[in-house]
Design a protein around this motif. Structure first.
Motif, short mmCIF file in Angstrom:
data_model
loop_
_atom_site.label_atom_id
_atom_site.label_comp_id
_atom_site.label_asym_id
_atom_site.label_seq_id
_atom_site.Cartn_x
_atom_site.Cartn_y
_atom_site.Cartn_z
N SER A 91 0.78 -1.24 0.00
CA SER A 91 0.00 0.00 0.00
C SER A 91 0.81 1.29 0.00
CB SER A 91 -0.94 0.01 1.23
OG SER A 91 -1.75 -1.15 1.25
N ARG A 92 2.12 1.24 -0.20
CA ARG A 92 2.86 2.50 -0.21
C ARG A 92 2.51 3.26 -1.50
NH1 ARG A 92 6.43 -1.32 -1.92
NH2 ARG A 92 7.81 -0.82 -3.68
N PRO A 93 2.63 4.58 -1.48
CA PRO A 93 2.27 5.37 -2.66
C PRO A 93 3.09 4.99 -3.88
CG PRO A 93 2.52 6.76 -0.72
CD PRO A 93 3.02 5.40 -0.33
N PRO A 94 2.53 5.12 -5.09
CA PRO A 94 3.27 4.81 -6.31
C PRO A 94 4.54 5.64 -6.41
CG PRO A 94 0.93 5.09 -6.78
CD PRO A 94 1.13 5.53 -5.36
N GLY A 95 5.62 5.00 -6.85
CA GLY A 95 6.89 5.71 -7.02
C GLY A 95 7.73 5.82 -5.78
N VAL A 96 7.19 5.41 -4.62
CA VAL A 96 7.96 5.47 -3.37
C VAL A 96 8.75 4.18 -3.21
CG1 VAL A 96 7.83 5.61 -0.86
CG2 VAL A 96 6.30 7.02 -2.27
N ARG A 151 31.08 -9.98 -4.33
CA ARG A 151 31.56 -9.70 -2.98
C ARG A 151 32.98 -9.17 -3.02
NH1 ARG A 151 29.19 -14.93 0.27
NH2 ARG A 151 29.91 -16.04 -1.58
N GLY A 152 33.19 -8.05 -2.36
CA GLY A 152 34.49 -7.40 -2.39
C GLY A 152 34.67 -6.47 -3.57
N GLY A 153 33.61 -6.34 -4.40
CA GLY A 153 33.70 -5.51 -5.60
C GLY A 153 33.45 -4.04 -5.34
N GLY A 154 33.11 -3.69 -4.12
CA GLY A 154 32.93 -2.28 -3.80
C GLY A 154 31.53 -1.77 -4.13
N ILE A 155 31.26 -0.55 -3.68
CA ILE A 155 29.92 0.01 -3.84
C ILE A 155 29.69 0.65 -5.20
CG2 ILE A 155 29.66 0.38 -1.37
CD1 ILE A 155 30.35 3.31 -1.81
N TYR A 156 30.73 0.74 -6.02
CA TYR A 156 30.57 1.36 -7.33
C TYR A 156 30.58 0.34 -8.46
CZ TYR A 156 30.87 5.96 -5.23
OH TYR A 156 30.61 7.08 -4.48
N GLN A 157 30.36 -0.92 -8.15
CA GLN A 157 30.28 -1.93 -9.21
C GLN A 157 28.99 -1.74 -10.00
OE1 GLN A 157 29.31 -6.03 -7.66
NE2 GLN A 157 29.99 -5.09 -5.73
N GLU A 158 28.99 -2.23 -11.23
CA GLU A 158 27.90 -1.95 -12.16
C GLU A 158 26.54 -2.38 -11.64
OE1 GLU A 158 25.63 -0.64 -15.14
OE2 GLU A 158 27.73 -0.13 -14.79
N HIS A 159 26.46 -3.54 -11.00
CA HIS A 159 25.15 -4.01 -10.57
C HIS A 159 24.58 -3.20 -9.41
CE1 HIS A 159 26.21 -7.70 -12.93
NE2 HIS A 159 24.96 -7.54 -13.27
N MET A 160 25.40 -2.44 -8.70
CA MET A 160 24.87 -1.53 -7.70
C MET A 160 24.06 -0.42 -8.38
SD MET A 160 25.41 -2.46 -4.61
CE MET A 160 25.20 -0.96 -3.63
N ASN A 161 24.48 -0.05 -9.59
CA ASN A 161 23.70 0.92 -10.35
C ASN A 161 22.33 0.36 -10.70
OD1 ASN A 161 25.80 2.81 -10.36
ND2 ASN A 161 26.72 1.92 -12.20
N GLU A 162 22.29 -0.93 -11.01
CA GLU A 162 21.00 -1.57 -11.29
C GLU A 162 20.11 -1.57 -10.06
OE1 GLU A 162 19.18 -5.88 -12.79
OE2 GLU A 162 21.34 -5.49 -12.92
N ALA A 163 20.69 -1.82 -8.90
CA ALA A 163 19.92 -1.78 -7.65
C ALA A 163 19.36 -0.39 -7.41
CB ALA A 163 20.80 -2.22 -6.49
N LEU A 164 20.17 0.64 -7.68
CA LEU A 164 19.70 2.02 -7.52
C LEU A 164 18.56 2.33 -8.48
CD1 LEU A 164 23.10 3.89 -7.09
CD2 LEU A 164 21.35 3.56 -5.36
N GLU A 165 18.62 1.75 -9.68
CA GLU A 165 17.54 1.97 -10.64
C GLU A 165 16.23 1.36 -10.16
OE1 GLU A 165 18.99 0.39 -14.31
OE2 GLU A 165 20.62 1.86 -14.46
N VAL A 166 16.32 0.19 -9.52
CA VAL A 166 15.11 -0.42 -8.94
C VAL A 166 14.46 0.53 -7.96
CG1 VAL A 166 14.29 -2.25 -7.39
CG2 VAL A 166 15.80 -2.83 -9.29
N LEU A 167 15.27 1.12 -7.08
CA LEU A 167 14.74 2.03 -6.07
C LEU A 167 14.24 3.33 -6.70
CD1 LEU A 167 17.45 1.54 -3.29
CD2 LEU A 167 15.10 0.70 -3.25
N SER A 168 14.95 3.82 -7.69
CA SER A 168 14.54 5.08 -8.32
C SER A 168 13.21 4.96 -9.04
CB SER A 168 15.62 5.56 -9.29
OG SER A 168 15.73 4.69 -10.41
N HIS A 169 12.82 3.73 -9.41
CA HIS A 169 11.54 3.49 -10.06
C HIS A 169 10.46 3.06 -9.05
CE1 HIS A 169 14.18 3.35 -13.65
NE2 HIS A 169 13.11 3.82 -14.26
#
Length: 264
Positions: free
Chosen positions: A55-60, A121-139
């Motif tokens: 039930s959270r608002p759309p886009g949140v 694991r050990g790839g750091g916070i700037y690895q490519e798939h972290m960008n994908e995770a951020l995209e999930v949240l941004s949508h």
């Protein structure tokens, strides 16, 4: 920057969404069988999670974290009564270890259908798939993580969390002849404790990070000189540490609450 593994299989429209729906139907049924039929499961404060999932608002966006006590925490923690574990629409995205879940093309395809994002694991916070995770949240999606970074069954305070950021004993690391059992255990008591939502005042945190670190000497880790928010490496490290420490404090409070409530 690297490349993303089989990202097309993780898209909702892949083959009309049928493969994803079948995976969640099978995995969700398995989770409910293990938690509700083969074991006794109690859940503290389930309404807090169910409300945010449904039930959270759309886009949140929704970001959830938990400690990591078994190799099957996910998906079994979502198998409790009342949770829509067989519905792919309500399912979480989750960060999953690349060396375990994405070791070959078949595993990669199945875990991608299950809304898993590979993390090195050990790839750091700037690895490519972290960008994908951020995209999930941004949508406005739901992302779940295990910030401890590994399975830990010690009856001890929560360890220092990984920056890249459900206590149930179902799949112990060592149980039978010193080895991990091939199947989840049965006739156990599973206890899931859900905390309240946490909010961060990010503008204030960013200002404090900049003010606190502007004159601080820094041994660089080679991060980008500035983040998309304009934070230098020292400020980034300060804010990640600050947020991680607060999350760890909340997780530790839940661990103590669980231990006291159930006399563990």
């Amino acid at each position: 920057m690297g490349r993303r593994i089989m990202v097309w299989a993780g898209r909702a429209e892949h083959l009309g969404g049928i493969p994803r729906a079948l995976v969640f139907l099978a995995v969700g049924a398995f989770a409910k069988t293990v938690t509700s039929c083969l074991n006794s499961t109690s859940v503290h404060n389930p309404e807090a999670l169910l409300h945010l999932v449904k039930s959270r608002p759309p886009g949140v966006p929704l970001l959830t974290i938990s400690n990591h006590m078994s190799t099957l925490d996910d998906p079994l923690m979502w198998g409790f009564k009342g949770f829509p574990s067989v519905d792919a629409k309500f399912a979480r995205w989750v960060l999953a270890a690349e060396d375990i879940c994405f070791k070959n093309k078949l595993f990669s395809y199945i875990f991608r259908l299950g809304k898993c994002i590979p993390i090195t694991r050990g790839g750091g916070i700037y690895q490519e798939h972290m960008n994908e995770a951020l995209e999930v949240l941004s949508h406005g999606g739901w992302l779940h993580t295990f910030p401890e970074g590994k399975v830990c069954q010690d009856k001890a305070p929560i360890r220092r969390l990984k920056w890249g950021t459900a206590s149930l004993i179902v799949m112990p690391e060592k149980s039978i002849f010193g080895r991990r059992p091939p199947l989840p255990l049965c006739n156990k008591e599973i206890r899931i404790v859900i905390g309240e939502p946490i909010e961060f005042d990010l503008p204030s945190l960013k200002q404090e990070a900049i003010a606190t670190t502007q004159d601080r000497p820094l041994h660089t880790l080679g991060w980008p000189k500035t983040s998309p928010d304009g934070l230098g490496e020292a400020a980034q490290r300060w804010i990640y540490t600050n947020i991680s420490d607060r999350l760890r404090s909340v997780m530790e409070s839940l661990r103590i609450f669980t231990s006291d409530k159930f006399n563990l």
